[in-house]
Design a protein around this motif. Structure first.
Motif, PDB file in Angstrom:
ATOM      1  N   LEU A 144      16.958  -6.509   1.518  1.00  0.00           N
ATOM      2  CA  LEU A 144      15.552  -6.224   1.215  1.00  0.00           C
ATOM      3  C   LEU A 144      15.317  -4.735   1.450  1.00  0.00           C
ATOM      4  O   LEU A 144      15.451  -4.244   2.572  1.00  0.00           O
ATOM      5  N   THR A 145      15.027  -3.991   0.392  1.00  0.00           N
ATOM      6  CA  THR A 145      14.813  -2.546   0.504  1.00  0.00           C
ATOM      7  C   THR A 145      13.423  -2.186   0.016  1.00  0.00           C
ATOM      8  O   THR A 145      12.790  -2.944  -0.729  1.00  0.00           O
ATOM      9  N   SER A 146      12.944  -1.021   0.444  1.00  0.00           N
ATOM     10  CA  SER A 146      11.609  -0.574   0.050  1.00  0.00           C
ATOM     11  C   SER A 146      11.625   0.926  -0.205  1.00  0.00           C
ATOM     12  O   SER A 146      12.426   1.660   0.389  1.00  0.00           O
ATOM     13  N   SER A 147      10.748   1.384  -1.083  1.00  0.00           N
ATOM     14  CA  SER A 147      10.577   2.808  -1.356  1.00  0.00           C
ATOM     15  C   SER A 147       9.096   3.142  -1.263  1.00  0.00           C
ATOM     16  O   SER A 147       8.239   2.395  -1.762  1.00  0.00           O
ATOM     17  N   ALA A 148       8.805   4.256  -0.597  1.00  0.00           N
ATOM     18  CA  ALA A 148       7.413   4.626  -0.337  1.00  0.00           C
ATOM     19  C   ALA A 148       6.726   5.120  -1.603  1.00  0.00           C
ATOM     20  O   ALA A 148       7.293   5.903  -2.365  1.00  0.00           O
ATOM     21  N   ARG A 149       5.505   4.669  -1.789  1.00  0.00           N
ATOM     22  CA  ARG A 149       4.675   5.139  -2.902  1.00  0.00           C
ATOM     23  C   ARG A 149       3.424   5.868  -2.418  1.00  0.00           C
ATOM     24  O   ARG A 149       2.627   6.331  -3.227  1.00  0.00           O
ATOM     25  N   GLY A 150       3.249   5.957  -1.137  1.00  0.00           N
ATOM     26  CA  GLY A 150       2.079   6.642  -0.587  1.00  0.00           C
ATOM     27  C   GLY A 150       1.718   6.053   0.756  1.00  0.00           C
ATOM     28  O   GLY A 150       2.389   5.164   1.268  1.00  0.00           O
ATOM     29  N   GLY A 151       0.662   6.565   1.326  1.00  0.00           N
ATOM     30  CA  GLY A 151       0.210   6.071   2.610  1.00  0.00           C
ATOM     31  C   GLY A 151      -0.946   6.902   3.136  1.00  0.00           C
ATOM     32  O   GLY A 151      -1.426   7.823   2.467  1.00  0.00           O
ATOM     33  N   SER A 152      -1.385   6.567   4.318  1.00  0.00           N
ATOM     34  CA  SER A 152      -2.507   7.290   4.915  1.00  0.00           C
ATOM     35  C   SER A 152      -2.567   7.011   6.405  1.00  0.00           C
ATOM     36  O   SER A 152      -2.028   6.017   6.897  1.00  0.00           O
ATOM     37  N   ILE A 153      -3.225   7.933   7.120  1.00  0.00           N
ATOM     38  CA  ILE A 153      -3.627   7.712   8.509  1.00  0.00           C
ATOM     39  C   ILE A 153      -5.144   7.764   8.504  1.00  0.00           C
ATOM     40  O   ILE A 153      -5.731   8.810   8.242  1.00  0.00           O
ATOM     41  N   GLY A 154      -5.779   6.635   8.767  1.00  0.00           N
ATOM     42  CA  GLY A 154      -7.221   6.543   8.532  1.00  0.00           C
ATOM     43  C   GLY A 154      -7.475   6.686   7.046  1.00  0.00           C
ATOM     44  O   GLY A 154      -6.968   5.913   6.235  1.00  0.00           O
ATOM     45  N   ARG A 155      -8.249   7.731   6.688  1.00  0.00           N
ATOM     46  CA  ARG A 155      -8.465   8.038   5.272  1.00  0.00           C
ATOM     47  C   ARG A 155      -7.747   9.312   4.838  1.00  0.00           C
ATOM     48  O   ARG A 155      -7.950   9.781   3.720  1.00  0.00           O
ATOM     49  N   LEU A 156      -6.923   9.857   5.727  1.00  0.00           N
ATOM     50  CA  LEU A 156      -6.148  11.046   5.399  1.00  0.00           C
ATOM     51  C   LEU A 156      -4.917  10.623   4.608  1.00  0.00           C
ATOM     52  O   LEU A 156      -4.020   9.963   5.136  1.00  0.00           O
ATOM     53  N   GLN A 157      -4.876  10.999   3.335  1.00  0.00           N
ATOM     54  CA  GLN A 157      -3.790  10.587   2.458  1.00  0.00           C
ATOM     55  C   GLN A 157      -2.498  11.331   2.803  1.00  0.00           C
ATOM     56  O   GLN A 157      -2.512  12.519   3.127  1.00  0.00           O
ATOM     57  N   ILE A 158      -1.377  10.609   2.720  1.00  0.00           N
ATOM     58  CA  ILE A 158      -0.057  11.176   2.980  1.00  0.00           C
ATOM     59  C   ILE A 158       0.752  11.095   1.687  1.00  0.00           C
ATOM     60  O   ILE A 158       0.810  10.050   1.046  1.00  0.00           O
ATOM     61  N   HIS A 159       1.372  12.210   1.327  1.00  0.00           N
ATOM     62  CA  HIS A 159       2.155  12.265   0.091  1.00  0.00           C
ATOM     63  C   HIS A 159       3.350  11.326   0.179  1.00  0.00           C
ATOM     64  O   HIS A 159       3.960  11.166   1.254  1.00  0.00           O
ATOM     65  N   PRO A 160       3.734  10.675  -0.941  1.00  0.00           N
ATOM     66  CA  PRO A 160       4.892   9.766  -0.919  1.00  0.00           C
ATOM     67  C   PRO A 160       6.156  10.409  -0.369  1.00  0.00           C
ATOM     68  O   PRO A 160       6.961   9.741   0.301  1.00  0.00           O
ATOM     69  N   GLN A 161       6.373  11.713  -0.649  1.00  0.00           N
ATOM     70  CA  GLN A 161       7.567  12.381  -0.127  1.00  0.00           C
ATOM     71  C   GLN A 161       7.549  12.438   1.405  1.00  0.00           C
ATOM     72  O   GLN A 161       8.598  12.319   2.044  1.00  0.00           O
ATOM     73  N   LEU A 162       6.358  12.606   1.987  1.00  0.00           N
ATOM     74  CA  LEU A 162       6.251  12.619   3.448  1.00  0.00           C
ATOM     75  C   LEU A 162       6.360  11.215   4.026  1.00  0.00           C
ATOM     76  O   LEU A 162       6.854  11.038   5.148  1.00  0.00           O
ATOM     77  N   MET A 163       5.918  10.210   3.266  1.00  0.00           N
ATOM     78  CA  MET A 163       5.986   8.835   3.754  1.00  0.00           C
ATOM     79  C   MET A 163       7.427   8.367   3.928  1.00  0.00           C
ATOM     80  O   MET A 163       7.690   7.411   4.668  1.00  0.00           O
ATOM     81  N   LYS A 164       8.369   9.028   3.260  1.00  0.00           N
ATOM     82  CA  LYS A 164       9.775   8.670   3.453  1.00  0.00           C
ATOM     83  C   LYS A 164      10.204   8.851   4.907  1.00  0.00           C
ATOM     84  O   LYS A 164      11.131   8.186   5.376  1.00  0.00           O
ATOM     85  N   TYR A 165       9.536   9.777   5.592  1.00  0.00           N
ATOM     86  CA  TYR A 165       9.899  10.076   6.976  1.00  0.00           C
ATOM     87  C   TYR A 165       8.901   9.475   7.969  1.00  0.00           C
ATOM     88  O   TYR A 165       8.948   9.815   9.160  1.00  0.00           O
ATOM     89  N   ALA A 166       8.020   8.623   7.482  1.00  0.00           N
ATOM     90  CA  ALA A 166       6.984   8.046   8.353  1.00  0.00           C
ATOM     91  C   ALA A 166       7.274   6.601   8.716  1.00  0.00           C
ATOM     92  O   ALA A 166       6.378   5.865   9.125  1.00  0.00           O
ATOM     93  N   GLY A 167       8.537   6.201   8.567  1.00  0.00           N
ATOM     94  CA  GLY A 167       8.882   4.820   8.898  1.00  0.00           C
ATOM     95  C   GLY A 167       8.664   4.486  10.360  1.00  0.00           C
ATOM     96  O   GLY A 167       8.443   3.325  10.708  1.00  0.00           O
ATOM     97  N   PHE A 168       8.708   5.517  11.227  1.00  0.00           N
ATOM     98  CA  PHE A 168       8.504   5.265  12.658  1.00  0.00           C
ATOM     99  C   PHE A 168       7.117   4.693  12.956  1.00  0.00           C
ATOM    100  O   PHE A 168       6.911   4.068  13.999  1.00  0.00           O
TER     101      PHE A 168
END
Length: 253
Positions: A194-218
């Motif tokens: 089972l694998t996943s690839s990031a398409r985006g994310g956020s902290i609260g309403r602060l949007q995080i770019h998909p490229q940065l979400m690759k390193y936000a798995g923690f």
């Protein structure tokens, strides 16, 4: 500007004020005492080098004031930017449902998956967001030691399904403040993994770019560890599909 000082000669006889060029008094004709001029300080003319130095000092002071104002403006701008970022991080993201106690018993997804994997039936399992969120909440109640940390308390995890992607929002409490971290992923199942690839994310309403979400798995590592058994079950099924507000599991072939 300081007005120029007028120099004159006073007649010793009649006290008439005469021009400095005169030798005899213009009023009475008495001889003027010109020795008094040597005791007076004549206005001095400023040297060109001194004028240049004084002008440079004036401009240097002006530049220093401008630099000081620019530094203050930059500090204010940075402070305003940091404040805006912190506020965005503390805001509740849109479409997060309020906490509520469900009266219905959540679906036993793990048991359903085990039956489907072992007997290859039913051919498909279909669950909506509410059912999956109820299952996750019920499962994590017994695993709080894996998701709670010093100064950080786990509150809940919420999934949202869209066509081709799955969104995961985790609510935690830090010093009494609710903080939401969200990841949006495309999930694939193949070769028993089972694998996943990031398409985006956020902290609260602060949007995080998909490229940065690759390193936000923690941000979700504790939740992945707590749900590791369920993830292994999913890796054994045939396929997984995400649609609007629902997920479909297919039996292995």
């Amino acid at each position: 500007m300081t007005a120029a000082t007028t120099i004159s000669l006073t007649c010793p006889e009649c006290r008439h004020e005469n021009e400095v060029e005169r030798i005899y008094c213009h009023s009475c004709g008495a001889r003027l005492d010109r020795s008094a001029l040597s005791a007076r300080k004549m206005p001095q003319t400023e040297a060109p080098e001194q004028i240049q130095k004084r002008v440079q000092e004036m401009f240097n002071q002006r530049k220093a004031r401008i630099r000081s104002l620019l530094r203050q403006a930059l500090k204010l701008t940075l402070a305003a930017g940091v404040t805006a970022i912190v506020v965005e991080m503390l805001l509740i993201p849109p479409n997060v449902p309020p906490k509520k106690k469900s009266d219905s018993f959540p679906p036993q997804i793990n048991m359903d998956l085990e039956t489907m994997i072992q007997y290859h039936r039913p051919a498909f399992l279909r669950y909506d967001e509410e059912g999956v969120n109820g299952f996750i909440a019920n499962t994590l109640r017994t695993k709080k030691e894996k998701v709670n940390h010093p100064l950080v308390d786990f509150s809940r995890a919420i999934v949202r399904f869209r066509d081709g992607s799955c969104g995961l929002t985790v609510e935690r409490s830090i010093f009494g403040y609710a903080v939401y971290t969200t990841g949006i992923y495309a999930v694939e199942l193949g070769n028993g993994r089972l694998t996943s690839s990031a398409r985006g994310g956020s902290i609260g309403r602060l949007q995080i770019h998909p490229q940065l979400m690759k390193y936000a798995g923690f941000l979700f590592a504790d939740l992945v560890t707590a749900m590791q058994r369920e993830a292994k079950e999913l890796s054994r099924i045939g396929s997984i599909e995400f649609h609007d507000k629902e997920v479909i599991f297919a039996a292995p072939r």
